[in-house]
Motif scaffolding. Structure first.
Motif, PDB file in Angstrom:
ATOM      1  N   LEU A 241      -0.967  11.397 -10.532  1.00 44.46           N
ATOM      2  CA  LEU A 241      -1.611  12.376  -9.651  1.00 44.46           C
ATOM      3  C   LEU A 241      -2.903  11.850  -9.023  1.00 44.46           C
ATOM      4  O   LEU A 241      -3.907  12.537  -8.951  1.00 44.46           O
ATOM      5  CB  LEU A 241      -1.885  13.687 -10.409  1.00 44.46           C
ATOM      6  N   GLN A 242      -2.846  10.617  -8.550  1.00 51.38           N
ATOM      7  CA  GLN A 242      -4.004   9.999  -7.906  1.00 51.38           C
ATOM      8  C   GLN A 242      -3.919  10.173  -6.403  1.00 51.38           C
ATOM      9  O   GLN A 242      -2.826  10.181  -5.834  1.00 51.38           O
ATOM     10  CB  GLN A 242      -4.074   8.512  -8.263  1.00 51.38           C
ATOM     11  N   LYS A 243      -5.064  10.293  -5.784  1.00 49.19           N
ATOM     12  CA  LYS A 243      -5.114  10.447  -4.327  1.00 49.19           C
ATOM     13  C   LYS A 243      -5.861   9.268  -3.726  1.00 49.19           C
ATOM     14  O   LYS A 243      -7.083   9.236  -3.726  1.00 49.19           O
ATOM     15  CB  LYS A 243      -5.792  11.765  -3.964  1.00 49.19           C
TER      16      LYS A 243
ATOM     17  N   VAL B  70       0.834  -1.206   0.000  1.00 51.96           N
ATOM     18  CA  VAL B  70       0.000   0.000   0.000  1.00 51.96           C
ATOM     19  C   VAL B  70       0.870   1.258   0.000  1.00 51.96           C
ATOM     20  O   VAL B  70       0.600   2.204  -0.744  1.00 51.96           O
ATOM     21  CB  VAL B  70      -0.993  -0.019   1.185  1.00 51.96           C
ATOM     22  N   ASN B  71       1.925   1.274   0.789  1.00 56.14           N
ATOM     23  CA  ASN B  71       2.815   2.449   0.827  1.00 56.14           C
ATOM     24  C   ASN B  71       3.489   2.692  -0.522  1.00 56.14           C
ATOM     25  O   ASN B  71       3.552   3.828  -0.989  1.00 56.14           O
ATOM     26  CB  ASN B  71       3.863   2.299   1.933  1.00 56.14           C
ATOM     27  N   ILE B  72       3.984   1.631  -1.154  1.00 56.73           N
ATOM     28  CA  ILE B  72       4.619   1.764  -2.468  1.00 56.73           C
ATOM     29  C   ILE B  72       3.604   2.324  -3.468  1.00 56.73           C
ATOM     30  O   ILE B  72       3.900   3.238  -4.239  1.00 56.73           O
ATOM     31  CB  ILE B  72       5.168   0.401  -2.962  1.00 56.73           C
ATOM     32  N   PHE B  73       2.399   1.787  -3.437  1.00 60.20           N
ATOM     33  CA  PHE B  73       1.348   2.207  -4.357  1.00 60.20           C
ATOM     34  C   PHE B  73       0.957   3.671  -4.151  1.00 60.20           C
ATOM     35  O   PHE B  73       0.888   4.449  -5.115  1.00 60.20           O
ATOM     36  CB  PHE B  73       0.127   1.301  -4.186  1.00 60.20           C
TER      37      PHE B  73
ATOM     38  N   ILE C 131       2.601   6.156  -2.675  1.00 58.99           N
ATOM     39  CA  ILE C 131       3.704   7.061  -3.008  1.00 58.99           C
ATOM     40  C   ILE C 131       3.856   7.193  -4.528  1.00 58.99           C
ATOM     41  O   ILE C 131       3.948   8.291  -5.067  1.00 58.99           O
ATOM     42  CB  ILE C 131       5.026   6.590  -2.352  1.00 58.99           C
ATOM     43  N   GLY C 132       3.846   6.070  -5.229  1.00 58.63           N
ATOM     44  CA  GLY C 132       4.020   6.106  -6.683  1.00 58.63           C
ATOM     45  C   GLY C 132       2.860   6.751  -7.406  1.00 58.63           C
ATOM     46  O   GLY C 132       3.058   7.523  -8.351  1.00 58.63           O
TER      47      GLY C 132
ATOM     48  N   ILE D 132       9.625   0.614  -6.107  1.00 60.75           N
ATOM     49  CA  ILE D 132      10.173   1.774  -5.384  1.00 60.75           C
ATOM     50  C   ILE D 132      11.184   2.461  -6.297  1.00 60.75           C
ATOM     51  O   ILE D 132      12.015   1.804  -6.936  1.00 60.75           O
ATOM     52  CB  ILE D 132      10.840   1.325  -4.062  1.00 60.75           C
ATOM     53  N   GLU D 133      11.115   3.773  -6.361  1.00 61.05           N
ATOM     54  CA  GLU D 133      11.929   4.551  -7.308  1.00 61.05           C
ATOM     55  C   GLU D 133      13.413   4.186  -7.258  1.00 61.05           C
ATOM     56  O   GLU D 133      14.069   4.049  -8.288  1.00 61.05           O
ATOM     57  CB  GLU D 133      11.736   6.043  -7.046  1.00 61.05           C
ATOM     58  N   LYS D 134      13.944   3.999  -6.082  1.00 59.22           N
ATOM     59  CA  LYS D 134      15.360   3.668  -5.892  1.00 59.22           C
ATOM     60  C   LYS D 134      15.757   2.367  -6.610  1.00 59.22           C
ATOM     61  O   LYS D 134      16.912   2.173  -6.976  1.00 59.22           O
ATOM     62  CB  LYS D 134      15.601   3.550  -4.379  1.00 59.22           C
TER      63      LYS D 134
END
Length: 142
Positions: free
Chosen positions: A28-30, A15-18, A20-21, A82-84
């Motif tokens: 630009l989803q909330k 959920v956190n990865i989703f 944030i991305g 994750i971007e990294k």
């Protein structure tokens, strides 16, 4: 890196990865944590969610399930890294895993939608995905 079937204990990281991305451009989803968690809980039950794990940390995931209308088609609903860890083969490994997994089950088409201005579009093209001739995304501004 390992690709594993996701479990309930992985939900928080997924959920956190989703969230944030999906906040970033061009998406630009909330999403609220509750809405995202509910969506992924359902995919867990259906066994349609896999994770990429490196050093005991979830670094990406893919959510893909067979079409209810045609059992020969799989839809990738979400693929996030994750971007990294992007550009290091994580997304490719997740997608190739899902391709192979479903190919063994008799699926012969894999589909998804991608924003034309996202990095994902180039990524999919590198893996020989092409725009479908059968499906068109239609929209109308209201």
């Amino acid at each position: 890196m390992k690709i594993l079937e996701a479990e309930g204990k992985d939900l928080k990281e997924i959920v956190n990865i989703f969230i944030i991305g999906s906040k970033k451009r061009p998406y630009l989803q909330k999403w609220t944590k509750k809405k995202a968690t509910d969506m992924f809980k359902l995919s867990l039950k259906k066994k349609e969610l896999w994770i990429a794990v490196l050093d005991k940390k979830v670094i990406g995931f893919i959510f893909a399930g067979v079409s209810s209308a045609n059992k020969k088609i799989v839809y990738v609903d979400e693929l996030w890294v994750i971007e990294k860890y992007q550009g290091k083969g994580t997304g490719k490994s997740l997608l190739l895993f899902v391709e192979e997994y479903h190919k063994k089950k008799g699926v012969n088409i894999i589909r998804f939608t991608a924003y034309s201005k996202s990095k994902a579009t180039g990524f999919y093209k590198k893996l020989n995905y092409k725009a479908s001739k059968d499906v068109v995304l239609m929209e109308k501004k209201l």
